[in-house]
Design an enzyme around this catalytic site. Structure first.
Site, mmCIF file in Angstrom:
data_model
loop_
_atom_site.group_PDB
_atom_site.id
_atom_site.type_symbol
_atom_site.label_atom_id
_atom_site.label_comp_id
_atom_site.label_asym_id
_atom_site.label_seq_id
_atom_site.Cartn_x
_atom_site.Cartn_y
_atom_site.Cartn_z
ATOM 1 N N ASP A 110 64.113 3.865 108.057
ATOM 2 C CA ASP A 110 64.396 2.669 107.411
ATOM 3 C C ASP A 110 64.751 1.844 108.610
ATOM 4 O OD1 ASP A 110 64.655 0.994 105.209
ATOM 5 O OD2 ASP A 110 66.710 1.441 104.600
ATOM 6 N N HIS A 111 65.318 0.404 108.295
ATOM 7 C CA HIS A 111 65.265 -0.662 109.168
ATOM 8 C C HIS A 111 65.361 -0.371 110.525
ATOM 9 C CE1 HIS A 111 65.398 -3.795 105.741
ATOM 10 N NE2 HIS A 111 66.013 -2.652 105.125
ATOM 11 N N ASP A 140 61.524 -3.603 111.558
ATOM 12 C CA ASP A 140 62.047 -4.807 110.882
ATOM 13 C C ASP A 140 62.555 -5.841 111.969
ATOM 14 O OD1 ASP A 140 63.707 -6.431 109.724
ATOM 15 O OD2 ASP A 140 65.100 -5.440 108.911
ATOM 16 N N GLU A 173 72.555 -5.063 106.332
ATOM 17 C CA GLU A 173 71.798 -3.465 106.203
ATOM 18 C C GLU A 173 71.685 -3.020 107.632
ATOM 19 O OE1 GLU A 173 70.018 -0.079 104.197
ATOM 20 O OE2 GLU A 173 71.491 -1.682 103.856
ATOM 21 N N HIS A 192 70.216 -7.114 100.262
ATOM 22 C CA HIS A 192 71.045 -5.851 100.466
ATOM 23 C C HIS A 192 72.385 -6.015 99.782
ATOM 24 C CE1 HIS A 192 67.959 -4.089 102.821
ATOM 25 N NE2 HIS A 192 67.927 -5.109 103.571
ATOM 26 N N HIS A 252 62.668 -4.098 98.940
ATOM 27 C CA HIS A 252 64.281 -3.949 99.390
ATOM 28 C C HIS A 252 65.271 -4.661 98.491
ATOM 29 C CE1 HIS A 252 63.347 -2.007 103.276
ATOM 30 N NE2 HIS A 252 62.077 -2.342 103.029
ATOM 31 N N GLY A 253 66.496 -4.361 98.827
ATOM 32 C CA GLY A 253 67.424 -5.111 98.167
ATOM 33 C C GLY A 253 67.425 -5.273 96.756
ATOM 34 N N GLY A 254 67.353 -4.254 95.749
ATOM 35 C CA GLY A 254 67.015 -4.342 94.487
ATOM 36 C C GLY A 254 68.337 -4.190 93.533
ATOM 37 N N ASN A 260 63.583 0.544 97.684
ATOM 38 C CA ASN A 260 64.475 1.205 98.588
ATOM 39 C C ASN A 260 65.831 1.355 97.661
ATOM 40 O OD1 ASN A 260 62.835 1.193 100.695
ATOM 41 N ND2 ASN A 260 64.443 0.569 101.923
#
Length: 768
Positions: free
Chosen positions: A494-495, A529, A567, A611, A653-655, A675
């Site tokens: 991830d990030h 990222d 995040e 996030h 992202h960030g859902g 994610n």
């Protein structure tokens, strides 16, 4: 006089120079030709020179070596090393690749079987040499771990009543040269060789001694040849030397098959030494070379293609050191064949049988972790592919084309794959369990902080050592257990902000080393990222990484725009609202920069994502940003735009806190991954919390509970119990995620069987 002596002999050197204008290629072919002349001489004198019999050793693929094998191998190595144009050589007879010294190195890499069919040499049966040529990239063995589409030249030399060299350049015709012993030169004698246009002679060629061990559809096809198609049976011809059998088939027509069987479930033909070079010759002579997977929508069932040439499913044998280092990869024959098929009478019956076999065969497509380690592999673990997915997608970690096929399937069928951040083996197992229960693929990913935790907080993270080691450790756990659960997994990180790039650098280096041995990267993909950096810098750095990723079949996920919240060290809690929404022009800028390098990238565009966790309705998503971007890019691409007008694969992202309707709308616009992090963190903790609440009175000491002051509590405070409660709760939460993302019943396996020995402490579920 001119009938006997050609004063203008069309030699091999002249042909190569006239058709390539490449002096180094002329030197290479001349060096190969020199070795062929030496081998032809040795074969011709084998009896009087007492060269029959075994040398007392086995070659890199486990076959007994003949004296002529060893001699032929030495002749080829000496000729090629001293040609001045070769960099890397791999031979079926050698346990190690041969790296040519720098002062003699050139731009070509050559793979060869110096004496194919040598088991027949003692009885004076025709034998031959097979070779393939690739252009140098980095001067390592990786230069030969490539698709057949990268092969620039392939050929064989047959030693019999005459010595004949047949070869082709990629995209060119197949040409034949005969050795004229009076002048010691290969002379051009066969021009633009083609299979007979009418299918030629009705001949089938295979070793029927193994008939009992074949898949039933192959048996059926061979029976049809023997018993007659349209009342006309085929004749059987089988020499047992591949060069001789292929040469006859090329000249006369017919069908050659080399089935895998129960004794050799991977097949016995080596992709690098036999499969790829022979396939290139066969296809460019107008025939068909196939592993047995056929398109369903053509009147004649052509093999499934990959890249410019032909689709091969390649097998490496990672558990065998010799096989890794020598790239003696096996071709897979699910239809149990390597075939040269000429469009002629009887071909339809054959391919119909092959097509059935491709569906039902139990022959494995690849060397699995289970096979490498010898771990049990039954039921779902043992399958090669899934009923509802492309045949390349298999249980376990998918990379390269299999991963792309899976992601394309998601986009085409309107679902997104949940991507779950994991920090422990327990969390990974919960993800795999949830994926199997939902009959679906999953993405398992590690953040830098999660990777460090996986490695252990007691380990120093100087230079990201703990994070690198932890992620690699987690990757091997995923690879081992994903097969056992029987689900396809994309293994991702991830990030990775700019300051964390050394972490990804360490993982990428590990994937490159893994690829050198196993033919695929350790990880499927990484996210870069750089949303905090200027877009120009973001794109330039991503281009550098994608170039490196593409060489080993890895995918790049790049973050464009800003995802709100915080995040893994990237804090965007106070950014301006307008920065949370990407512009179509920016997305096109990324697409335009990355596409020329590789299509293996996804874009995490911003459309209001944040996030963290928020009450439903408090996250203001604008999914239509994605469809506007797709339309804008499609317009820019014009006729080159895909038919679905969704050129970009998006990541969400960030859902947390998003309306399901917004999520599913985003999926319809090309989101193929979402994610999942915050919600599963809570579900895991909530499982532990609820376990403690349920058994609170049994968890206050080692001895003493409501059943008695002297009653032990071991099976209640055993950490496996509370962790299992956390896993179960996480599986339940992920069930909701799979449903929200329309990612259920994707594989076609149906419901899994119930697991055993998973009962709670009061029912004796754990051994004590």
């Amino acid at each position: 006089m001119s009938a006997k002596f050609d004063v203008d002999a069309p030699t091999l050197s002249r042909y190569v120079m006239n058709n390539t204008k490449d002096a180094e290629l002329v030197l290479l072919l001349n060096s190969l030709a020199t070795s062929f002349k030496l081998i032809a001489s040795a074969v011709g004198r084998a009896g009087v020179a007492q060269l029959y019999g075994l040398a007392g050793e086995v070659n890199s693929t486990g076959d007994d070596q003949k004296k002529l094998d060893v001699m032929s191998n030495d002749m080829m190595i000496n000729a090629l090393v001293n040609s001045g144009v070769c960099s890397v050589l791999v031979s079926e007879e050698n346990e190690e690749p041969i790296i040519v010294p720098a002062d003699k190195a050139g731009k070509f890499c050559v793979a060869f079987d110096p004496l194919d069919g040598s088991s027949n040499i003692d009885c004076n049966v025709s034998v031959g040499t097979i070779f393939s040529v690739y252009e140098k990239k980095d001067g390592s063995v990786n230069d030969l771990l490539r698709s057949g589409a990268d092969c620039i030249c392939a050929g064989y030399c047959a030693y019999s009543s005459a010595t004949e060299l047949v070869f082709t350049f990629q995209g060119k015709t197949v040409e034949g040269f005969c050795l004229d012993p009076t002048i010691g030169e290969f002379v051009h004698t066969r021009f633009d060789m083609k299979f007979p246009a009418d299918g030629g002679k009705r001949i089938y060629s295979c070793n029927e001694g193994n008939f009992i061990h074949w898949d039933q559809p192959i048996k059926d096809a061979v029976d049809a040849f023997k018993n007659g198609i349209d009342g006309k049976p085929y004749s059987a011809r089988y020499v047992g030397s591949m060069v001789a059998d292929i040469h006859r088939t090329l000249l006369y027509g017919g069908i050659y098959i080399y089935p895998a069987d129960k004794k050799s479930p991977k097949g016995k033909l080596r992709c690098l030494y036999e499969g790829i070079p022979m396939a290139l010759i066969i296809e460019q002579a107008g025939g068909i070379a196939s592993t047995g997977f056929f398109e369903e929508d053509e009147s004649f069932q052509r093999p499934v293609k990959k890249e410019a040439l032909i689709y091969f499913t390649v097998h490496y044998n990672p558990g065998d050191r010799r096989r890794d280092q020598h790239i003696t990869c096996k071709m897979k024959f699910s239809a149990a064949l390597f075939a040269s098929i000429v469009l002629g009478s009887g071909a339809d019956a054959f391919t119909a049988g092959v097509r059935r076999s491709a569906r039902v065969s139990s022959v494995s497509l690849r060397e699995t972790i289970s096979e490498e380690l010898g771990t049990p592999c039954e039921d779902d673990c043992a399958i090669d592919s899934f009923p509802n997915l492309p045949s390349s997608v298999h249980p376990g970690v998918v990379t390269g084309q299999a991963m792309i096929d899976l992601l394309n399937h998601a986009k085409e069928n309107g679902y997104a794959i949940p991507a779950v951040n994991c920090v422990s083996s327990s969390g990974i197992n919960a993800c795999l369990e949830a994926a199997r229960k939902n009959d679906a693929p999953i993405i398992i990913q590690f953040s830098s902080g999660g990777s460090q935790f996986y490695g252990g907080k007691g380990l120093s993270n100087k230079n990201y050592a703990a994070a690198i080691a932890g992620a690699i450790s987690g990757a091997f756990h995923v690879r081992t257990m994903a097969e056992q659960y029987g689900v396809p997994v994309i293994l991702h990180t991830d990030h990775c902000a700019k300051k964390l790039l050394p972490w990804v650098d360490g993982l990428l280096a590990a994937s490159e080393r893994y690829h050198a041995k196993h033919g695929e990267p350790l990880f499927s993909s990484h996210m870069i990222d750089l949303s905090e950096e200027p877009i120009e810098e973001n794109i330039e750095i991503c281009k550098e990484y994608l170039t490196r990723f593409a060489k080993i079949g890895m995918l790049l996920e790049m973050e464009l725009g800003i995802t709100g919240g915080e995040e893994d060290g990237v804090n965007n809690e106070d950014v301006a609202l307008e920065d949370l929404y990407s512009k179509p022009e920016e997305i096109f800028q990324v697409y335009d920069a990355l596409s020329p390098i590789s299509d293996m990238f996804t874009v995490a565009a911003a459309f209001g994502n944040v996030h963290g966790v928020y009450s439903p309705g408090n996250v203001k998503l604008e999914p239509k940003i994605l469809t506007r971007a797709q339309a804008y890019i499609s317009e820019k691409l014009g006729d080159k735009a895909p038919a679905d007008k969704k050129p970009v694969s998006f990541v969400f992202h960030g859902g947390s806190g998003s309306d399901v309707s917004d999520i599913q709308e985003a999926i319809s616009y090309g989101v193929i991954k979402m994610n999942i992090d915050t919600d599963t963190q809570w579900s895991y903790w909530d499982g532990i919390r609820s376990y403690e609440a349920k058994y609170h009175d049994y968890l206050q000491g080692q001895i003493g509970n409501p059943e008695g002051a002297d009653k032990p509590n071991k099976k209640y405070y055993d950490p496996r119990e509370c962790l299992r409660s956390a896993e179960t709760n996480t599986v339940n939460r992920l069930n909701q995620c799979f449903a929200d993302l329309k990612c259920t019943n994707i594989l076609g396996l149906g419901a899994p069987e119930e697991a055993t020995n998973v009962l709670g402490p009061r029912r004796g579920g754990l051994p004590v």
